[in-house]
Write an enzyme that holds these catalytic residues in place. Sequence first.
Site, short mmCIF file in Angstrom:
data_model
loop_
_atom_site.label_atom_id
_atom_site.label_comp_id
_atom_site.label_asym_id
_atom_site.label_seq_id
_atom_site.Cartn_x
_atom_site.Cartn_y
_atom_site.Cartn_z
N LYS A 59 -13.22 12.26 34.20
CA LYS A 59 -13.53 11.31 35.28
C LYS A 59 -12.53 10.16 35.29
O LYS A 59 -11.77 10.00 34.31
CB LYS A 59 -14.96 10.78 35.08
N TYR A 278 1.62 -20.65 32.38
CA TYR A 278 0.54 -21.33 33.11
C TYR A 278 -0.35 -22.13 32.16
O TYR A 278 -0.70 -21.66 31.08
CB TYR A 278 -0.34 -20.31 33.84
#
Length: 395
Positions: A59, A278
Amino acid sequence: MNLMPDSRTTSSGTPADADMAVTADAAIGTLTVDLDAIAANWRKLEKTAVPAECAGVVKANAYGCGAGPVARALAAAGCKTFFVATLGEARAVRAAAPSADLYVLDGLFQNCSDAFAAINCRPVIGDLNELAEWDAFCRRTGWAGGAAIHIDTGMNRLGLALDEAQALIPRIVAGDHGITLVMSHLACAETLHHPLNARQVAAFREIAGQFSGVPASLANSSGIFLGPQYPFDLVRPGAALYGVNPTPEADNPMRPVVELKARIVHIRMVDKGESVGYGATWTARRPTRLAIVAAGYADGYFRAGGSNDGTRGADVVVAGTRCPVAGRISMDLLAVDITDLPSRATVRRGHFVTLIGEGITVDELAHHFGTIGYEVLTSLGDRYNRIYKGGPAGS
Ligand SMILES: *Cc1c(COP(=O)(O)O)cnc(C)c1O
């Protein structure tokens, strides 16, 4: 899609959008999937679970590794039963494994029965309304391709309640019931001594025993390692096939499958006292040499892997040496402190660093990211050039 010159190496071609498919030269990095390692892992799980049959759970695009190439490699290794989550995934696997038994774990969505029959795949039915719809379809069309019954034994996600399953026993005893598998799912299999494991295996043994003649399945990857009462007739490993440790309390018995390398786009010096990235959360404590690498959280390198002045983050292997991430992870970039590399190590713009591999496992990265290996694998982005190593001849 860029076919590599090496004949044992093929490109996958499963980016979300064909226009985003990049040539090897332009890609931010390379994601290499070792199909021989996946096949070896499947054989190891099969041996561990013997005499049970070993299926393959593919999956979510085979946990990010590529459903088509992985299903072909598993089928060549001898895998005869596959599980996916959705009908769309089933189509990809059906093309790769034309004669396999194929189950869809999310079950039957409304008005989709004919689509299941069209590719000969089987819904995993865990709800009585779903069962009624499937039965009506089979009666009307004469379709007899089979379906699984999912019984809940403690997960409380999908599956019939025990009394609902009990009510199906007369139908099973009467025969010609169209049920090809009875299954349940463990909630705590990766914790060896979790009390829910024993409760679930006992409840499942009791109910599955009454589905006489119907093969039974309980164990996922970790369930295979819980002891001989867990495999029943069929085991359903996913994560362990892709190298995630199914026994987190012990050493990893599986082979690593994924290697991830990303490109250095810039090398820079920063002065002592300067901050990086950042939020200015990381400060250079000495004159510092940084490698800026073209991978970030948009590529599945989670923001949680960053570092600050108080906490070390994830490591990256640069020229054979582990180096720490410096500052926050950006969307498209991350910075690595390469000051401590031996002076003979020449590191330049265009060189590749290793994000997964050379001793950095999927599980180690997951630990830094505050998650599990499953989420690391299924988050790996589309901006990498995907390459396959090994696999069945001629694939
Ligand atoms: C995903 C899934 C599996 C495979 O689980 P792993 O832990 O990856 O081995 C097996 N059974 C069901 C019902 C699943 O949803």
